[in-house]
Scaffold this active site. Sequence first.
Site, PDB file in Angstrom:
ATOM      1  N   LYS A  81       0.902  -1.105   0.008  1.00 28.39           N
ATOM      2  CA  LYS A  81       0.106  -0.117  -0.134  1.00 28.39           C
ATOM      3  C   LYS A  81       0.875   1.138  -0.157  1.00 28.39           C
ATOM      4  CE  LYS A  81      -4.054   1.925   2.408  1.00 28.39           C
ATOM      5  NZ  LYS A  81      -5.047   1.543   3.706  1.00 28.39           N
ATOM      6  N   SER A 156     -10.056   1.553   2.807  1.00 31.70           N
ATOM      7  CA  SER A 156      -9.056   2.520   1.772  1.00 31.70           C
ATOM      8  C   SER A 156      -8.244   1.627   0.970  1.00 31.70           C
ATOM      9  CB  SER A 156      -8.216   3.415   2.561  1.00 31.70           C
ATOM     10  OG  SER A 156      -7.371   2.775   3.648  1.00 31.70           O
ATOM     11  N   SER A 180     -10.122  -0.524   6.987  1.00 28.88           N
ATOM     12  CA  SER A 180      -9.578  -0.404   5.651  1.00 28.88           C
ATOM     13  C   SER A 180      -8.901  -1.814   4.984  1.00 28.88           C
ATOM     14  CB  SER A 180      -8.463   0.764   5.454  1.00 28.88           C
ATOM     15  OG  SER A 180      -9.121   1.933   5.675  1.00 28.88           O
TER      16      SER A 180
END
Lengths: 471, 440
Positions: A81, A156, A180
């Site tokens: 990420k 997210s 997330s």
Amino acid sequence: MELNQLTIKNAKGGLKAKKFSSVELTKACLEQIKKHNRELNAFITITEEDALEQAKKADNLASQGQAWETKPLLGIPIALKDLFSTKGMKTTAASNVLKDYVPEYDATVVKKLKDAGAIILGKLNHDAWGHGASGENSDFGPTKNPWNKEYVPGGSSSGSAVSVASDMCIAATGTDTGGSSRQPASFCNIVGLKPTYGRVSRYGIISMASSLDSIGHITKTVEDSALFLNVTAGKDANDATTSSKPVPDYLKDLKKGIRGLKLGISRKDLENVDDEVKKPFLFAEKQLKDLGAEIIDINLKYSDYAIACYYIIQPSEVSSNLARYDGVRFGSVRQNFGEEAKRRIMLGTFTLSAGYYDAYYRKAMQVRTLIKQDFENAFKQVDAIISPVSPTLPWKLGEKINDPLKMYLSDILTVTANLAGIPGLSVPIGFSKGLPVGMQILGQQFSEAKLFQIGHAYEQTTEWHKMKPIL
Amino acid sequence: MIYKTVIGLEVHVELKTKSKMFCGCSADYFGKKPNAHTCPVCLGLPGALPVPNKTAIDWCIMIGLALNCKIANFSKFDRKNYFYPDLPKGYQISQYDQPFCQKGVIALSNGKKIGITRVHMEEDTAKLTHQGDDSLIDFNRSGVPLVEIVTEPDFETAKEVVEYLKKLQQIVRYLGVSNADMEEGNMRLEPNISLRELKTQNSKLKSELPNYKVEVKNINSFRFVEKAIEYEIKRQTEILNVGKTPVQETRGWNEDKQKTVSQRIKEEANDYRYFPEPDIPPIRLSEFQISNFKSQMPELPDLKLVRFTKNYGLPRYDAEILTREKELSNYFEEAVRAGKTFEVNAKQITNVIINKKIDIENIMPAELIKCIVISKKINILDNKKLSEIINKVINENPKAVNDYKTGKVQAIGFLLGKAKQHFPKGDANQIKIALEMKLK
């Protein structure tokens, strides 16, 4: 089966048995990225050359044998990420503010993954700064759900879920501040872990809300999740909030089964859940019972206040954590913050202001303590709690983007774990209208091994995790 | 009109720990190449996290104990949020409502007690330098541990303030936790000064505080503190005398102009949006740990002074000089121990140390005792008298002096002989050194 479709476990098996090389495995992943990233938009940065070079090195090491002992991820291509600082590799936080920022150092987890022999394919898209539940808040464009490209993949950690679900990589890192990692995993039919707060170091991972941030990952199976946590977990001298509790071998009890385990369900909280999600969940409940688990109704008294509490504490910490992005030393000017970040900065600045602090922040911290106690009490009766991850199915791109409150409410079932600091594992439990549905298993602090045990037992009796989207 | 001066003090003491408050960088920044001692943490880079320096916390607690504070069983760090280029994170890690130490007291020589409100731990900011249109930032100082000591508004005169500051400086030096050097900026102070009108001279002191206060910054010596306070008292008196109220503001001491100058007018209190620092778990101290700290405290100057007067039978004046610095007091006690076998007593040692201004860095205590033993036979000379005689010899022998100064070094022998006539039992070395000093 294509090489890029393998799990960590199977890829490792193949590499060890010399059925294929890490270079071949890495190339297969890069091939898939080239084929589908344009459409899915899972990656912000792809580091092809570097990845292939690392894969070559991994193959060399593997040929010398023994390396497997100390390098459990040797030659396995993964992606990160874009909140994870990577030395010499752009780390954007998916925001224009940091679009050219190159860190001077590796996050502890990145270092651990590299030391374990993992190959880094690149950096993944997500809602800027981790703010969002749909992936649409990225300044690099939204990521698409591989199961239906008109739908959001969740957020997210949108790119993390999509890259794994579409076999662009074998596993990916994620963060989980309010769901997330778990929610995008459930939206994409894969496995997402939010570890106990303090189990995995946050050092070097761009902070969203420091007291809630957990460093998780997304994998194709529960077993992979356990394997991955074996690498990332542990005390870090650079993160004062990490626990010095010893890290167990998370693979050890994986296959113990769940006969006799007590699983709690808070029926009250199912009232907010859409039927398309509830149905597969209730079916999963039955399957767990069939596996020998005892289902017990529990009462989480304060769960109704969780969202309100979360959306005070989280923006408060966000407003302070984003203060350093003033454009003075690195990054670009503050005008480049997106709408959602600005909204949270304003909310948080307001709730921390003199005269409002007591009414908002302090109150929210008190409620947080009650929510924590709620769970502590529940875990006196049960070994773990199960619930759907999201109250709804994935929604259409653009559907909620202009209604932030609606977007916030999609976190309703996940934020409690962050407020209480407990671990949660999201596993696939079926489909409705062609879209994936996920279940989360929550346990008391540092009970990840038990969550894997339950998740694995469930996974063994179902085929959901083996389903692949048609890209 | 009669006014009573009301002064409270905030003092920042920079600790001399090896590493900074929240990272492993060296805390020694003075005179170092700019930005040489930095890392992701003290630069506030994305993702970096603070890990508190245990030694710094221990030292903060020791300062609190030395000031007779209560040590908190539960304490935490907080974020003080504000924007400034010298603050890389956009907030300073400090302590807000639960500092390590609170409610202390320290007595002045007149018996007056000064209340210590709190002693807390925080981090220093980076250093800004302005060159023409450019502003440069040096992050070497960013994150250096600072202890802030806040007093109650108990001071009434500049003299009291200076006495307190000297005491505080002495204490932290005794503890060995800071150099507390004002010129180098590792001890900084900000007095808050205001005047309260007294109806009659006997009005109760503990009545309400004035409705304004003036903070003075940029004071880097004890002398300036005194001058700045005196100046403020005069300035504020003049304003009050014409029926006005001084503006609540921050002023800076300007040494060139010999006055304080307005720096910033505080229209309202800054809102720092304090909240608990989520990156650092709260600190819990058990009673056992606290009593452990207490038992490990070194002897502090006040107690040492009392002990010196009692145990060694020294006059208060002498004891004060000997205990002013820890090194000197240790030297003295070592000399006393060494002196025992030679029947040199504490009083004799005190006299030699004080009157002869012994260089304690170069003469070992045992050597000193040796000198004293010898000097019982050979007189150690009184500096003042020696100086008179040497002046006399120099005046009476201009030729030899001139020879010496033009390079005939051996001419000193002649002068030495002349001087020696006045002190037949005197130490020739001492006389020679004194002569050379004079002739330099």
